[in-house]
Design an enzyme around this catalytic site. Sequence first.
Site, PDB file in Angstrom:
ATOM      1  N   LYS A 174       0.866  -1.181   0.000  1.00  0.00           N
ATOM      2  CA  LYS A 174       0.000   0.000   0.000  1.00  0.00           C
ATOM      3  C   LYS A 174       0.903   1.231   0.000  1.00  0.00           C
ATOM      4  O   LYS A 174       1.991   1.200   0.584  1.00  0.00           O
ATOM      5  CB  LYS A 174      -0.884  -0.035   1.269  1.00  0.00           C
ATOM      6  CG  LYS A 174      -1.753   1.178   1.483  1.00  0.00           C
ATOM      7  CD  LYS A 174      -2.901   1.249   0.526  1.00  0.00           C
ATOM      8  CE  LYS A 174      -3.690   2.547   0.693  1.00  0.00           C
ATOM      9  NZ  LYS A 174      -4.545   2.836  -0.466  1.00  0.00           N
ATOM     10  N   CYS A 223      -2.553   9.993  -6.220  1.00  0.00           N
ATOM     11  CA  CYS A 223      -3.681   9.673  -5.330  1.00  0.00           C
ATOM     12  C   CYS A 223      -4.696  10.822  -5.359  1.00  0.00           C
ATOM     13  O   CYS A 223      -4.343  11.963  -5.087  1.00  0.00           O
ATOM     14  CB  CYS A 223      -3.193   9.443  -3.901  1.00  0.00           C
ATOM     15  SG  CYS A 223      -4.597   9.155  -2.791  1.00  0.00           S
TER      16      CYS A 223
HETATM   17  C1  SIN Z   1      -6.152   5.878  -1.395  1.00  0.00           C
HETATM   18  O1  SIN Z   1      -5.560   5.371  -0.436  1.00  0.00           O
HETATM   19  O2  SIN Z   1      -6.901   6.847  -1.262  1.00  0.00           O
HETATM   20  C2  SIN Z   1      -5.989   5.286  -2.750  1.00  0.00           C
HETATM   21  C3  SIN Z   1      -4.588   5.386  -3.208  1.00  0.00           C
HETATM   22  C4  SIN Z   1      -4.450   5.970  -4.572  1.00  0.00           C
HETATM   23  O3  SIN Z   1      -5.431   6.126  -5.298  1.00  0.00           O
HETATM   24  O4  SIN Z   1      -3.327   6.288  -4.956  1.00  0.00           O
END
Ligand code: SIN
Length: 314
Positions: free
Chosen positions: A46, A130
């Site tokens: 992540k 993001c």
């Molecule tokens: C998120 O954690 O909001 C998604 C990550 C992303 O879209 O890069």
Amino acid sequence: MKPNISTTIGTVELRSCIYNASGPLCATKEELNNIGKSKAGAIISKSSTEQYREGNPKPRYFENELGSINSMGLPNMGLDFYLNTSEELIQYEKPFFLSIAGLSLEENKKMLSKVVDNEFVSGVELNLSCPNVLGKPQTAYDFERTKFVLDDVCKIKDRCFGVKLPPYFDLIHFEQMAEILNQYPLDFITCINSIGNGIIVDIEKEEVVIHPKGGFGGIGGDYIKPTALANVRKFRQLLKNEISVIGCGGIKNGSDVFEHILCGASAVQVGTQLMREGVSCFERIENELIELMKLKDYLDINTYKGKLGVVNSM
Ligand code: SIN
């Protein structure tokens, strides 16, 4: 003979070109180990910030038969957690990519400097796209800023390194971004992140389906496959050969992988479908790709990579 679906990104070798997207089910130790145990060709974390983040308030993820919307807000365990976990993941004998998404350039530089001391991270994907952090625009929609960031981070990078991009829609934007990317020693780009700031409506409640940001969130899944394919295709045409294109967007079966590779992808990442099906999706998708390649008499993904036919009518 069994078709070969291995690939190389920079100097990093993957047994299978199919792995997870930095997004669902890759934040905790258990999730990362599950991907390790699965048939995924690599593991990516992540997107990490320097410190632990709780992310946006729930509900922040929703899916229907066409895809997903999310406004997760980068919930993650913080950089040290991923660096510490990296040693445990080498038991799976597959590359571990660290995704980073610092909330400032300084934070990204600090995180990259910390990676320099780590021998277990195979590569770094810098997330410049993001759409879900309030007050933080998607860096890669600001071309000058992207250049500024790459100038700095490329001085620190010491291993396989690439950027995750948002979708582009206008041909001039592909050209402008490719011209910037070609100036740097990047090993890969990943395209695309979700299509930012969509809305899905709950007709019964007459309401948005997720709560953060007034219901606006990143769209993934089937909704975005044509846009993902176009981004893979265009960047493959415009980027120097040293920069591999990793396709992401709408991959749920072997044919989707085949389409991404035909458009020029060297590897693909699975997001929405991983969330739906869990890590068993990697084995199923791999088998489907292999069956399709057998049917078409392809022994290696490189024999059809980027070879999408076009019919010129003008
Ligand atoms: C998120 O954690 O909001 C998604 C990550 C992303 O879209 O890069």
